[in-house]
Design an enzyme around this catalytic site. Structure first.
Site, short mmCIF file in Angstrom:
data_model
loop_
_atom_site.label_atom_id
_atom_site.label_comp_id
_atom_site.label_asym_id
_atom_site.label_seq_id
_atom_site.Cartn_x
_atom_site.Cartn_y
_atom_site.Cartn_z
N HIS A 302 -9.52 -37.00 -22.66
CA HIS A 302 -8.68 -36.16 -21.81
C HIS A 302 -9.56 -35.41 -20.83
O HIS A 302 -10.66 -34.99 -21.18
CB HIS A 302 -7.87 -35.16 -22.66
CG HIS A 302 -6.71 -34.61 -21.93
ND1 HIS A 302 -6.81 -33.53 -21.11
CD2 HIS A 302 -5.42 -35.02 -21.88
CE1 HIS A 302 -5.61 -33.29 -20.58
NE2 HIS A 302 -4.76 -34.17 -21.03
N ASP A 359 -0.68 -39.04 -26.28
CA ASP A 359 -0.08 -40.37 -26.25
C ASP A 359 -0.47 -41.23 -27.45
O ASP A 359 0.10 -42.30 -27.65
CB ASP A 359 -0.50 -41.10 -24.96
CG ASP A 359 0.20 -40.52 -23.76
OD1 ASP A 359 1.37 -40.13 -23.91
OD2 ASP A 359 -0.41 -40.45 -22.68
N1 ACO Z 1 -12.41 -45.08 -24.32
C1 ACO Z 1 -13.74 -45.29 -24.10
N2 ACO Z 1 -14.50 -44.54 -23.27
C2 ACO Z 1 -13.90 -43.52 -22.64
C3 ACO Z 1 -12.53 -43.23 -22.81
C4 ACO Z 1 -11.77 -44.05 -23.69
N3 ACO Z 1 -10.47 -43.82 -23.88
N4 ACO Z 1 -12.18 -42.17 -22.05
C5 ACO Z 1 -13.31 -41.79 -21.42
N5 ACO Z 1 -14.35 -42.61 -21.78
C6 ACO Z 1 -15.76 -42.47 -21.35
C7 ACO Z 1 -15.96 -42.93 -19.92
O1 ACO Z 1 -16.29 -44.30 -19.85
C8 ACO Z 1 -17.08 -42.04 -19.46
O2 ACO Z 1 -18.27 -42.53 -20.03
P1 ACO Z 1 -19.68 -42.36 -19.22
O3 ACO Z 1 -19.93 -40.88 -19.16
O4 ACO Z 1 -20.66 -43.11 -20.05
O5 ACO Z 1 -19.46 -42.98 -17.86
C9 ACO Z 1 -16.80 -40.70 -20.18
O6 ACO Z 1 -16.06 -41.07 -21.36
C10 ACO Z 1 -15.96 -39.74 -19.33
O7 ACO Z 1 -14.76 -40.39 -18.95
P2 ACO Z 1 -14.03 -40.21 -17.54
O8 ACO Z 1 -13.20 -41.41 -17.26
O9 ACO Z 1 -15.03 -39.79 -16.52
O10 ACO Z 1 -13.11 -38.96 -17.89
P3 ACO Z 1 -11.87 -38.48 -17.05
O11 ACO Z 1 -11.72 -37.04 -17.37
O12 ACO Z 1 -12.01 -38.86 -15.62
O13 ACO Z 1 -10.66 -39.33 -17.64
C11 ACO Z 1 -8.91 -40.07 -19.04
C12 ACO Z 1 -9.77 -38.87 -18.59
C13 ACO Z 1 -8.30 -40.76 -17.81
C14 ACO Z 1 -7.77 -39.53 -19.89
C15 ACO Z 1 -9.80 -41.05 -19.84
O14 ACO Z 1 -10.29 -40.42 -21.01
C16 ACO Z 1 -9.03 -42.33 -20.24
O15 ACO Z 1 -9.03 -43.28 -19.46
N6 ACO Z 1 -8.40 -42.35 -21.45
C17 ACO Z 1 -7.59 -43.49 -21.84
C18 ACO Z 1 -6.22 -43.41 -21.18
C19 ACO Z 1 -5.36 -42.31 -21.76
O16 ACO Z 1 -5.24 -42.15 -22.97
N7 ACO Z 1 -4.70 -41.56 -20.87
C20 ACO Z 1 -3.77 -40.49 -21.25
C21 ACO Z 1 -4.31 -39.16 -20.94
S1 ACO Z 1 -3.25 -37.88 -21.52
C22 ACO Z 1 -1.99 -37.87 -20.40
O17 ACO Z 1 -2.08 -38.18 -19.27
C23 ACO Z 1 -0.72 -37.46 -20.91
#
Ligand code: ACO
Length: 424
Positions: A302, A359
């Site tokens: 998140h 979620d």
């Molecule tokens: N699985 C594996 N790796 C992940 C995940 C995941 N679910 N989420 C983040 N990471 C990693 C990224 O690859 C990144 O790694 P790095 O630093 O080595 O490059 C690091 O964690 C940071 O991730 P970002 O994508 O930069 O974080 P951001 O804050 O931009 O994204 C998000 C947040 C979109 C929720 C992300 O965690 C994600 O894609 N999660 C899966 C989708 C999801 O569950 N979305 C629902 C969110 S809650 C809502 O909207 C109601």
């Protein structure tokens, strides 16, 4: 007044600092460009406050979520969804007379204009329900005047709150080829929705009180989440003075993406994939750590929560007992629990502070209630609607409101001479 200093070459600017009621610090950059010609760059807006707001407070490090100061745990346990909707939109918990009047207004406006039924007929049966929802909500502005004054705007707020669940249920009925079931004024908000979804004309359908309460609670947990992607979209569109229906329709579209509200559907898809692949959970946890796989654990991570998502904790806390009371056993729940347990022991997830979000478990509950997977994000929209409306209203009433118009740093070619088509 506290200020921050920024130096750039020979310039030194003093920037005002705003402190929120929970001690959050915002550096005001309103004069930055005028005084330095520079702008800030913040891709994804992770460090940018777009507004001051008194609706929702989140402390992502401590796992705190409050609507108007009330904790999400208290609201989920003690409030009804309509009380929470009233609280978000009108700033205060309603008295019993106020909630009665609110409920009465919502039941009076829950019908759709009969002509709008033709819209549903125009969609193919497999139309994604979120596309139907966003287009029908945008079309409401063709039926109802935008609302020039406070009374007109308030009427449209009631209309939208009342009609969204009818639109959602009609789109489901259309997709499975069953006749539409009209709203019933004697049922509460969640019970009415469940009735429109699952009743058929040939037999009586009695709404289970447990399913009704569980749905109410899920809607409460989704009701607002400060300046997330869809809410910022609602504010952005509304900042041009676009009407409420147009602004909310844009929010619904933003929510549909799998990185946002679409994640609840993606979680179930992922859990089924793991099940059909023999239930090897560890393989998928490893894949999620391998950047070349492009696979993420859906429902994990998140932007704001870096400890745990309090909504996920509430949902996880009741999932077992709800499934047991409903007599449902879901093998996907076992896979989800194993996935969480394995992932949370891996350095990759610990270091990046990636925890299950709202979620991750909500889909398991929706499945147990009989809601089909392709309707999960629609359920999220129904829950989020009061938050979008409250944020849209706050934006409209902000004395400092300006059209939202970010800047950019241009990185394309500098001026080029025109080349005629024969010479390219
Ligand atoms: N699985 C594996 N790796 C992940 C995940 C995941 N679910 N989420 C983040 N990471 C990693 C990224 O690859 C990144 O790694 P790095 O630093 O080595 O490059 C690091 O964690 C940071 O991730 P970002 O994508 O930069 O974080 P951001 O804050 O931009 O994204 C998000 C947040 C979109 C929720 C992300 O965690 C994600 O894609 N999660 C899966 C989708 C999801 O569950 N979305 C629902 C969110 S809650 C809502 O909207 C109601």
């Amino acid at each position: 007044m506290k200020t921050a200093k920024l130096t750039l070459d020979d310039w030194e600017v003093e920037l005002p600092v705003t402190i929120g009621s929970e001690g959050e610090v915002g550096i005001g950059i309103h004069k930055l460009r005028a005084e330095t010609k520079a702008i800030t760059l913040d891709s994804g807006y992770g460090n940018t406050g777009s507004c001051e707001s008194s609706i929702t407070f989140i402390d992502g490090e401590k796992g705190i979520l409050r609507y108007r100061g009330y904790s999400i745990e208290d609201l989920a346990e003690k409030a009804t969804f309509l009380e929470v909707a009233f609280l978000l939109i009108f700033s205060k918990l309603p008295s019993s007379a106020q909630i009665e009047a609110f409920n009465l207004e919502l039941t009076r406006h829950s019908l759709l204009h009969e002509d709008m039924k033709k819209f549903f007929e125009g969609y193919p049966p497999a139309a994604p329900p979120m596309s139907v929802l966003s287009t029908i909500v945008a079309s409401l502005s063709a039926y109802y005047a935008p609302g020039e004054d406070e009374a007109g705007i308030q009427l449209n707020i009631i209309r939208l709150l009342a009609k969204l669940k009818t639109v959602a249920a009609f789109s489901y009925k259309k997709s499975i080829g069953q006749p539409y079931i009209y709203p019933r004024n004697d049922l509460g908000f969640s019970a009415d929705f469940l009735h429109m979804m699952f009743a058929v004309p040939s037999e009586e359908y009695v709404v289970s009180p447990l399913v009704e309460r569980t749905l109410d609670m899920l809607l409460i947990l989704h009701a607002d989440h400060e300046q997330n992607c869809s809410t910022s979209t609602v504010r952005m569109v509304g900042s041009s003075d676009a009407n409420l229906f147009a602004s909310i329709s844009a929010g619904i579209s933003a929510l549909s993406g799998p990185l946002h509200g679409g994640a609840n559907t993606a979680v179930i898809k992922m859990l089924k994939l793991i099940r059909d692949d023999g239930g090897n959970v560890r393989k998928y946890v490893e894949m999620a750590q391998d950047k070349s796989s492009n696979f993420r654990l859906m429902g994990f991570g998140h932007r704001v929560y870096k400890n745990f998502d309090p909504r996920a904790r509430v949902i996880k806390g009741i999932t077992d007992s709800v499934l047991e009371e409903l007599g449902v056993s879901d093998p996907l729940l076992e896979i989800a629990l194993e996935l969480e347990s394995i992932a949370l022991k891996e350095d990759y997830f610990v270091e990046r502070k990636l925890y299950p979000n709202v979620d991750f478990y909500s889909g398991i509950l929706y499945r147990a209630m009989g809601i089909p997977t392709n309707m999960f994000t629609v359920m999220f929209s129904i829950g989020r609607l009061p938050g979008w409306i409250a944020q849209w209203r706050e934006m409209k009433n902000d004395p400092h409101k300006r059209i939202n118009r970010p800047r950019q740093i241009y990185t394309g070619p500098t001026q080029q001479d025109w080349v005629s088509i024969e010479n390219r």
